[in-house]
Scaffold this motif. Structure first.
Motif, mmCIF file in Angstrom:
data_model
loop_
_atom_site.group_PDB
_atom_site.id
_atom_site.type_symbol
_atom_site.label_atom_id
_atom_site.label_comp_id
_atom_site.label_asym_id
_atom_site.label_seq_id
_atom_site.Cartn_x
_atom_site.Cartn_y
_atom_site.Cartn_z
ATOM 1 N N ASP A 1 -15.694 -4.303 -18.990
ATOM 2 C CA ASP A 1 -15.097 -5.374 -18.039
ATOM 3 C C ASP A 1 -14.004 -4.636 -17.317
ATOM 4 O O ASP A 1 -13.603 -5.071 -16.217
ATOM 5 C CB ASP A 1 -14.242 -6.459 -18.998
ATOM 6 C CG ASP A 1 -15.488 -7.599 -19.307
ATOM 7 O OD1 ASP A 1 -16.411 -7.496 -19.046
ATOM 8 O OD2 ASP A 1 -14.937 -8.302 -20.370
ATOM 9 N N VAL A 2 -13.189 -3.713 -17.924
ATOM 10 C CA VAL A 2 -12.280 -2.914 -17.546
ATOM 11 C C VAL A 2 -12.696 -2.001 -16.346
ATOM 12 O O VAL A 2 -12.194 -1.856 -15.266
ATOM 13 C CB VAL A 2 -11.354 -2.130 -18.432
ATOM 14 C CG1 VAL A 2 -10.610 -0.928 -17.932
ATOM 15 C CG2 VAL A 2 -10.779 -2.836 -19.439
ATOM 16 N N VAL A 3 -13.964 -1.558 -16.475
ATOM 17 C CA VAL A 3 -14.621 -0.459 -15.433
ATOM 18 C C VAL A 3 -15.079 -1.461 -14.207
ATOM 19 O O VAL A 3 -15.040 -0.916 -13.209
ATOM 20 C CB VAL A 3 -15.900 -0.010 -15.951
ATOM 21 C CG1 VAL A 3 -16.500 0.729 -14.881
ATOM 22 C CG2 VAL A 3 -15.075 1.201 -16.916
ATOM 23 N N THR A 4 -15.631 -2.644 -14.535
ATOM 24 C CA THR A 4 -16.155 -3.697 -13.478
ATOM 25 C C THR A 4 -15.209 -4.321 -12.783
ATOM 26 O O THR A 4 -15.442 -4.938 -11.497
ATOM 27 C CB THR A 4 -17.274 -4.486 -14.031
ATOM 28 O OG1 THR A 4 -16.914 -5.247 -15.057
ATOM 29 C CG2 THR A 4 -18.379 -3.731 -14.457
ATOM 30 N N LEU A 5 -13.901 -4.789 -13.343
ATOM 31 C CA LEU A 5 -12.737 -5.243 -12.687
ATOM 32 C C LEU A 5 -12.382 -5.059 -11.273
ATOM 33 O O LEU A 5 -12.358 -6.029 -10.474
ATOM 34 C CB LEU A 5 -11.496 -5.192 -13.574
ATOM 35 C CG LEU A 5 -10.355 -6.118 -13.147
ATOM 36 C CD1 LEU A 5 -10.801 -7.605 -13.276
ATOM 37 C CD2 LEU A 5 -9.240 -5.930 -13.897
ATOM 38 N N PRO A 6 -12.281 -3.922 -10.724
ATOM 39 C CA PRO A 6 -11.935 -3.468 -9.343
ATOM 40 C C PRO A 6 -13.115 -3.964 -8.538
ATOM 41 O O PRO A 6 -12.851 -4.447 -7.390
ATOM 42 C CB PRO A 6 -11.990 -1.852 -9.406
ATOM 43 C CG PRO A 6 -11.672 -1.518 -10.850
ATOM 44 C CD PRO A 6 -12.135 -2.632 -11.699
ATOM 45 N N VAL A 7 -14.260 -3.716 -8.924
ATOM 46 C CA VAL A 7 -15.369 -4.215 -8.140
ATOM 47 C C VAL A 7 -15.523 -5.703 -7.608
ATOM 48 O O VAL A 7 -15.685 -6.167 -6.814
ATOM 49 C CB VAL A 7 -16.745 -3.958 -8.596
ATOM 50 C CG1 VAL A 7 -17.992 -4.346 -7.858
ATOM 51 C CG2 VAL A 7 -16.976 -2.087 -8.708
ATOM 52 N N LYS A 8 -15.215 -6.305 -9.091
ATOM 53 C CA LYS A 8 -15.220 -7.885 -9.115
ATOM 54 C C LYS A 8 -14.210 -8.512 -7.967
ATOM 55 O O LYS A 8 -14.205 -9.319 -7.312
ATOM 56 C CB LYS A 8 -15.099 -8.523 -10.452
ATOM 57 C CG LYS A 8 -16.507 -8.209 -11.232
ATOM 58 C CD LYS A 8 -16.292 -8.998 -12.636
ATOM 59 C CE LYS A 8 -17.645 -8.789 -13.385
ATOM 60 N NZ LYS A 8 -17.504 -9.091 -14.729
#
Length: 97
Positions: free
Chosen positions: A26-33
């Motif tokens: 979740d922390v890794v994909t947060l900027p993309v989302k």
């Protein structure tokens, strides 16, 4: 004591049910989302553009209908002043003053 600590550390991922891994993902994909959400908010999709255009045209057609009805009533009251309709037409650009 050290064996208990190692066993507890090894059992931690099993006991947490993968929530640590999920949090990391979740922390890794947060900027993309977040970026995709901003792009979605700032752009208009084709379906939104079509819907907005349809709403605009329905409003213009309603206005034209009201103005044509008023012109027909004026023509009924005074036929000598009646001529071809030269009022507002839906889809035509607004006249600039």
């Amino acid at each position: 004591m050290r064996k208990i600590l190692i066993a507890a550390a090894a059992a931690l991922p099993v006991l947490t049910g993968g929530c640590l891994a999920k949090t990391a993902v979740d922390v890794v994909t947060l900027p993309v989302k977040a970026t995709s959400k901003v792009v979605d908010w700032s752009t208009t999709s084709q379906s939104e553009a079509d819907r907005n255009y349809g709403k605009k045209m329905r409003k213009q057609e309603a206005r034209e209908g009201r103005e044509r009805k008023k012109a027909a009533e004026r023509c009924k009251k005074d036929p000598s002043q009646c001529g071809p309709y030269d009022g507002y037409r839906a889809g035509d650009p607004e006249p600039r003053n």
